[in-house]
Design a protein around this motif. Structure first.
Motif, mmCIF file in Angstrom:
data_model
loop_
_atom_site.group_PDB
_atom_site.id
_atom_site.type_symbol
_atom_site.label_atom_id
_atom_site.label_comp_id
_atom_site.label_asym_id
_atom_site.label_seq_id
_atom_site.Cartn_x
_atom_site.Cartn_y
_atom_site.Cartn_z
ATOM 1 N N PRO A 1 0.787 -1.236 0.000
ATOM 2 C CA PRO A 1 0.000 0.000 0.000
ATOM 3 C C PRO A 1 0.816 1.282 0.000
ATOM 4 C CG PRO A 1 0.042 -0.949 2.202
ATOM 5 C CD PRO A 1 0.747 -1.928 1.305
ATOM 6 N N GLY A 2 2.022 1.229 0.525
ATOM 7 C CA GLY A 2 2.844 2.432 0.614
ATOM 8 C C GLY A 2 4.149 2.115 1.311
ATOM 9 N N THR A 3 4.873 3.162 1.645
ATOM 10 C CA THR A 3 6.174 2.971 2.294
ATOM 11 C C THR A 3 6.229 3.757 3.596
ATOM 12 O OG1 THR A 3 7.095 4.815 1.003
ATOM 13 C CG2 THR A 3 7.378 2.588 0.118
ATOM 14 N N PRO A 4 6.977 3.265 4.594
ATOM 15 C CA PRO A 4 7.670 1.963 4.567
ATOM 16 C C PRO A 4 6.696 0.817 4.826
ATOM 17 C CG PRO A 4 7.989 2.991 6.704
ATOM 18 C CD PRO A 4 7.219 3.983 5.869
ATOM 19 N N ALA A 5 7.008 -0.318 4.243
ATOM 20 C CA ALA A 5 6.237 -1.548 4.489
ATOM 21 C C ALA A 5 7.238 -2.664 4.723
ATOM 22 C CB ALA A 5 5.338 -1.863 3.301
ATOM 23 N N PHE A 6 6.828 -3.664 5.499
ATOM 24 C CA PHE A 6 7.785 -4.684 5.930
ATOM 25 C C PHE A 6 7.221 -6.103 5.810
ATOM 26 C CE2 PHE A 6 8.483 -0.768 8.304
ATOM 27 C CZ PHE A 6 9.821 -0.528 8.044
ATOM 28 N N HIS B 1 4.904 0.224 10.712
ATOM 29 C CA HIS B 1 5.318 1.331 9.853
ATOM 30 C C HIS B 1 6.394 2.182 10.520
ATOM 31 C CE1 HIS B 1 1.958 0.303 7.246
ATOM 32 N NE2 HIS B 1 1.207 0.254 8.328
ATOM 33 N N SER B 2 6.898 1.715 11.662
ATOM 34 C CA SER B 2 7.943 2.431 12.385
ATOM 35 C C SER B 2 8.822 1.408 13.090
ATOM 36 C CB SER B 2 7.327 3.372 13.421
ATOM 37 O OG SER B 2 6.683 2.631 14.449
#
Length: 225
Positions: A197-202, A212-213
């Protein structure tokens, strides 16, 4: 024979020969490999924990993650317990230029360039905003490579990479490399297909995680070690 060996070992101790030195632990952060899909993997390929990060060099949350995770995540990578694969998702021309230039110095310079671009992101984006209001930014460019070189100069991105030991002819060659452009763009296309969906992604161990962190990701990493 066994008795002779024991006596010999005892004599070595008596005459004061120094014990054999332990070999220093390997620094796995120097092990950098480009993956078939275009990502850059840093760390022990046999690490128990395999982390994938989808990132953008113009994403402020990605810069926050790079800063917050720098000490602890880098220590895990150096020790060999975690391998990180960085997958660049270019959102615009500047992002694509950054994605190309962090790779420009090869494996040995990747990590330093990656960190340097994020460390200088705020200044780079300020310059990008100022440049976007100029006639030069609105003028059409003959090729994608010409636009990438223009952005690298206008935003200080080229200067950041120059400080990492690459001269302007080297960075120009990397920005002009159409095959390299396609490899980086292909990562973004694959991410879109995978529903990132977006960055950052893991992803940890092939499984997408809700983080997201660094504060959200760290406990999930530790739970898998």
């Amino acid at each position: 024979m066994r008795i002779v060996l024991i006596v010999f070992s005892f004599l070595l101790v008596l005459i004061g020969l120094p014990p054999a030195k332990a070999q220093p632990a390997r620094d796995w952060s120097t092990n950098v490999v480009e993956q078939p899909g275009g990502g850059i993997a840093v760390g022990n390929p046999a690490a128990k924990v395999k982390l994938v990060e989808w990132l953008s060099y113009t994403c402020s949350h990605c810069a926050d993650f790079a800063k917050e995770s720098k000490v602890e995540l880098h220590a895990m990578v150096r020790a060999g317990s975690v391998q990180v694969e960085y997958r660049t998702l270019p959102r615009d021309g500047l992002d694509l230029a950054a994605g190309l230039l962090v790779r420009c110095g090869g494996k040995a310079r990747f990590a330093g360039a990656h960190d340097a671009v994020f460390a200088g992101q705020a200044a780079m984006l300020d310059k990008a905003t100022a440049f976007s209001a100029t006639p030069a930014a609105a003028a059409p460019m003959p090729t994608l490579a010409a636009r990438l070189n223009q952005l690298a100069d206008a935003t200080g991105l080229r200067a950041t990479i120059r400080a990492r030991g690459l001269n302007d002819s080297q960075t120009t060659r990397c920005l002009n490399d159409e095959a390299a452009q396609k490899r980086v763009i292909a990562i973004a296309e694959a991410a879109q297909t995978a529903g990132i969906p977006g960055t950052p992604a893991f992803e940890i161990g092939g499984r997408r995680v809700d983080a997201h962190s660094w504060a959200e990701l760290k406990p999930q990493l530790l739970a898998t070690r």
